[in-house]
Design an enzyme around this catalytic site. Structure first.
Site, PDB file in Angstrom:
ATOM      1  N   ASP A  14       0.824  -1.180   0.062  1.00  0.00           N
ATOM      2  CA  ASP A  14      -0.056  -0.001   0.058  1.00  0.00           C
ATOM      3  C   ASP A  14       0.867   1.431  -0.235  1.00  0.00           C
ATOM      4  O   ASP A  14       2.070   1.318   0.420  1.00  0.00           O
ATOM      5  CB  ASP A  14      -1.016   0.029   1.267  1.00  0.00           C
ATOM      6  CG  ASP A  14      -2.383   0.557   0.956  1.00  0.00           C
ATOM      7  OD1 ASP A  14      -2.242   1.558   0.097  1.00  0.00           O
ATOM      8  OD2 ASP A  14      -3.213   0.432   1.772  1.00  0.00           O
TER       9      ASP A  14
ATOM     10  N   ASP B 189     -10.796   1.942  -3.338  1.00  0.00           N
ATOM     11  CA  ASP B 189     -11.349   1.678  -2.222  1.00  0.00           C
ATOM     12  C   ASP B 189     -12.787   1.411  -2.003  1.00  0.00           C
ATOM     13  O   ASP B 189     -13.494   1.122  -1.066  1.00  0.00           O
ATOM     14  CB  ASP B 189     -10.888   2.592  -0.951  1.00  0.00           C
ATOM     15  CG  ASP B 189      -9.415   2.354  -0.071  1.00  0.00           C
ATOM     16  OD1 ASP B 189      -9.068   1.180  -0.538  1.00  0.00           O
ATOM     17  OD2 ASP B 189      -9.054   3.217   0.439  1.00  0.00           O
TER      18      ASP B 189
HETATM   19  C1  GLA Z   1      -5.781   1.915   2.217  1.00  0.00           C
HETATM   20  C2  GLA Z   1      -6.089   0.569   1.503  1.00  0.00           C
HETATM   21  C3  GLA Z   1      -7.081  -0.206   1.870  1.00  0.00           C
HETATM   22  C4  GLA Z   1      -6.433  -0.694   3.142  1.00  0.00           C
HETATM   23  C5  GLA Z   1      -6.029   0.506   4.046  1.00  0.00           C
HETATM   24  C6  GLA Z   1      -5.415   0.050   5.228  1.00  0.00           C
HETATM   25  O1  GLA Z   1      -6.826   2.639   2.397  1.00  0.00           O
HETATM   26  O2  GLA Z   1      -6.745   1.284   0.078  1.00  0.00           O
HETATM   27  O3  GLA Z   1      -7.623  -1.262   1.103  1.00  0.00           O
HETATM   28  O4  GLA Z   1      -5.718  -1.700   3.031  1.00  0.00           O
HETATM   29  O5  GLA Z   1      -5.433   1.305   3.422  1.00  0.00           O
HETATM   30  O6  GLA Z   1      -4.939   0.962   6.058  1.00  0.00           O
END
Ligand code: GLA
Length: 728
Positions: free
Chosen positions: A478, A548
């Site tokens: 990430d 997301d």
């Molecule tokens: C980001 C990612 C999510 C998740 C969060 C965890 O927002 O896009 O899928 O992994 O971080 O903090």
């Protein structure tokens, strides 16, 4: 040979599957573009050159020719590499500052080589292999060279281009701009299409008309960003999804970039771009080279859809790691939306146990497993297990997951650091900050200065240690904020403007030293959803968390826009709970599964509360997905209905041999007395006969594609209907 050189006319012909790209070396030694489009004969093309009548053009240096007899101004030569300072007033591909202070270069033909196979780029991602022309251009005054690389592939209509700039002098040359390509097109009648967005609404299509002057898109974020994807396409007048000439430009780069289309005053369009020259300067010492990122240029005469299929084939065949590109992918259960950071062993193990034997084969533990990470205020950078939360360490969870016959995956955000972390307390200098200035916060975190080798080593050792000590087969990587206060303690003042590009080089170094030393681990990219969904990431990560926003309706828009460039297999698409966590919307399970099946599917919810019925449903969904998986991995996509422009979304996926296909139809709002809506599949073989189980009929491809189908959507909003086509 797909690349040929006609010595008599000094013309290069570069042939893709069904395209020709041609340019020649004119009498001044200038690499002058001639043609790019549908494949043509290797004929002389000089008759296409502009002649005469351009008043007030600067002559080629030293030529006292008045006017434009045979095109004697750099400004009007259709360009393969435009340079600055001697009569060309268009957007240059390169600009230098020589030690004397002048900013001029004149890059003319020196020699060329045709290589059967492209050498691998040093420290940067690029398309693999392919017959390659290296054109050596040289400025004899400053001893500055530019090697232009052109790579063609036999099975797709994509040309990979880049430039390597070379300081062959014994002085310092400062690169003020070092783009990857120039390319002229003979008309200005184009619309420029690009993909803009934001968190939760990535890659929306936007279009604007070209005009005299420059239209550009860029990023100044030290990443490619969700704001503007590093991609543009020029659409000829009247282009649709299925017809019209389209030129695409997709940059294989993940730091600050720019892509430009300039309407030139003689009616041409000049395309150029690469590393953003805003806030950029590179000090090139004697005998040093500067490698620019590769750009993938596509041509299709079959509309926007045709261009997308060119990119899908090119990226699946030559960019994405062949170890994974066309292989069946893990079907994961990810705990993020199920638990966020609030979990313990028991909870995680219950989530995994609930999906045993459903077809879900990998449990991915998301954020919150390390350091003091219970909220987003702490822990980033401390890559060791939080044993208060996970009693017995990762091992307990991994052993349990493995005992269920499943594999284990883990989330990292390696480029980041929290102030509240052991590593920040020990090394506050690891975070990017500018002297004397307060830093910007995003999600309470800072970016680490990976332009520094010691910081990279820290990251690589921390991640590799976890991977080496545990049975981990999947990593979600990430990246949740942009760089601000670009400054490195590791660089002298006169190199601080190298920061953004050095960040990219540092990132690629980290990827290579983690990913390439763990060849069996599959890495999924992520950046607060899809904020770094670009080709450079796909080189390392065969798939990327698309957004997301997991709402099925929103996903039709996001996945449609993403598919303009990127193959479906590169998009991770998860089935999640309702009401949806991002929108509050309720969509039924069939719709959520059907839309999540249009990519690399997976699950993201608290399965520990699953009933027996939920488990059976999951099993059926996965069995259905497995039936169509080869279409996702290798098939051709035909988009039929655009949800950004209508109440509908339609995708046909067709196998390469056209023996089987699927049509997914989606209706957003259900309306009483709505007009009848036909969905016409595309891409079938007109003469083939297909069995359509949903209709229990055998119909020919031509009938299906021309007459279409009339799905009856269930009452309500957000409904899908699917059709299957099997050759009989
Ligand atoms: C980001 C990612 C999510 C998740 C969060 C965890 O927002 O896009 O899928 O992994 O971080 O903090």
């Amino acid at each position: 040979m797909a690349i040929s050189f006609d010595k008599a006319t000094k013309t290069f012909y570069l042939e893709g599957k069904s395209t020709t790209y041609a340019f020649f070396i004119n009498k001044f030694g200038y690499a002058e573009h001639l043609y790019y489009g549908t494949k043509i004969g290797r004929d002389p093309l000089f008759y296409t050159r502009g002649k005469g009548g351009r008043s007030c053009a600067a002559t080629v240096p030293g030529e006292k020719v008045d006017g434009f007899e045979e095109g004697s101004s750099y400004h009007y030569f259709p360009s393969e590499l435009a340079f600055f300072g001697n009569g060309d007033f268009r957007e240059p591909c390169v600009q230098v500052a020589n030690e004397a202070g002048d900013r001029i270069c004149e890059l003319l033909y020196d020699s060329h080589e045709i290589l059967p196979e492209k050498p691998r780029m040093k420290g940067m991602p690029s398309m693999r292999g392919g017959e390659t022309l290296v054109l050596h251009l040289y400025d004899t005054v400053s001893d500055f060279g530019a090697d232009l690389y052109y790579t063609v592939y036999p099975d797709c209509n994509v040309i990979a281009r880049r430039v390597v700039y070379k300081n062959c002098s014994n002085k310092v040359i400062r690169l003020k701009r070092a783009y990857s390509f120039s390319m002229s097109l003979p008309t200005q009648s184009f619309e420029l299409m690009s993909l803009h967005g934001a968190w939760g609404m990535e890659r929306r299509i936007q279009k604007t008309h070209l005009h005299n002057g420059v239209v550009s898109i860029d990023s100044k974020r030290t990443t490619s960003s969700a704001t503007l994807n590093p991609f543009i396409a020029l659409l000829s007048p009247g282009t649709t999804e299925d017809s019209g000439e389209v030129y695409g430009v997709s940059l294989i780069y993940s730091s600050s970039y720019v892509l430009k289309a300039e309407g030139v005053n003689d009616g041409q369009t000049l395309l150029t771009g690469g590393i953003n020259d805003f806030d950029f300067e590179w000090k090139l010492k004697a005998d040093e080279e500067f490698e620019t990122p590769e750009v993938a240029i596509a041509y299709s005469s079959e509309g926007i859809g045709g261009m997308s299929r060119e990119y899908h084939d090119a990226y699946r065949n030559y960019l994405i790691n062949p170890r994974f590109a066309k292989k069946s992918r893990p079907i994961v259960i990810n705990n993020w939306e199920g638990t966020y950071m609030d979990f313990d062993n028991e909870k995680l193990m219950a989530i995994a146990s609930a999906v045993k034997d459903t077809g879900i084969d990998t449990f991915v533990l998301d954020d919150g497993w390390f350091g003091a990470r219970n909220t987003d205020e702490a822990g980033l950078g401390d890559w060791y297990v939080n044993t208060d939360k996970l009693k017995g360490g990762l091992k307990t969870v991994i052993d349990h997951v493995n005992s269920l016959g499943m594999s284990f995956g883990l989330w990292f955000e390696p480029e980041m650091i929290n102030e509240d972390s052991d590593i920040y307390r020990a090394h506050p200098d690891y975070a990017i900050k500018a002297p004397g200035r307060l830093p910007c916060y995003t999600r309470n975190q800072f970016v680490m200065d990976i332009t520094r080798a010691d910081v990279r080593d820290y990251i690589i050792n921390s991640v590799n240690k976890i991977l080496d000590e545990n049975n981990i087969t999947y990593v979600k990587w990430d990246y949740n904020r942009n760089v601000t206060e670009s400054y490195s303690l590791g660089l002298p003042a006169d190199r601080q403007s190298e920061f953004a590009h050095r960040y990219a080089l540092g990132l690629y170094d980290i990827f290579e030293r983690i990913i390439e030393t763990h060849p069996n681990v599959i890495f999924e990219g992520c950046a607060g959803g899809g904020a770094r969904f670009d080709p450079s990431q796909l080189y390392y990560f065969p798939q990327i968390w698309t957004s997301d926003n997991s709402d099925a309706d929103e996903r039709t828009l996001i996945q449609y826009g993403t598919s303009i460039v990127y193959p479906l297999s590169s998009m991770t698409c998860h089935f999640s709970v309702v009401p949806n966590h991002q929108t509050g919307r309720v969509t039924d399970a069939k719709t959520r599964a059907d839309i999540a099946h249009l990519g690399t599917t997976g699950y993201e919810l608290d399965t520990s509360v699953f009933t027996e019925e939920d488990k059976e449903l999951t099993k059926r969904q996965i069995a259905e997905y497995k039936e169509m998986e080869s279409l996702i991995l290798e098939g051709d996509l035909y988009r039929t209905d655009n949800p950004m422009e209508s109440n509908y979304f339609g995708y046909t996926l067709v196998s390469k041999d056209k023996t089987h296909a699927e049509l997914t139809c989606y209706q957003r709002m259900g309306r009483p007395n709505a007009q009848l809506k036909r969905f016409a599949p595309r891409g079938l073989a007109p003469e083939k006969k297909y069995y359509v189980p949903e209709l229990n009929l055998i119909l020919s491809g031509s009938t299906l594609m021309n007459v279409g189908l009339l799905p009856v959507f269930e009452r309500g909003d957000f409904k899908t209907v699917k059709y299957h086509f099997e050759e009989k």
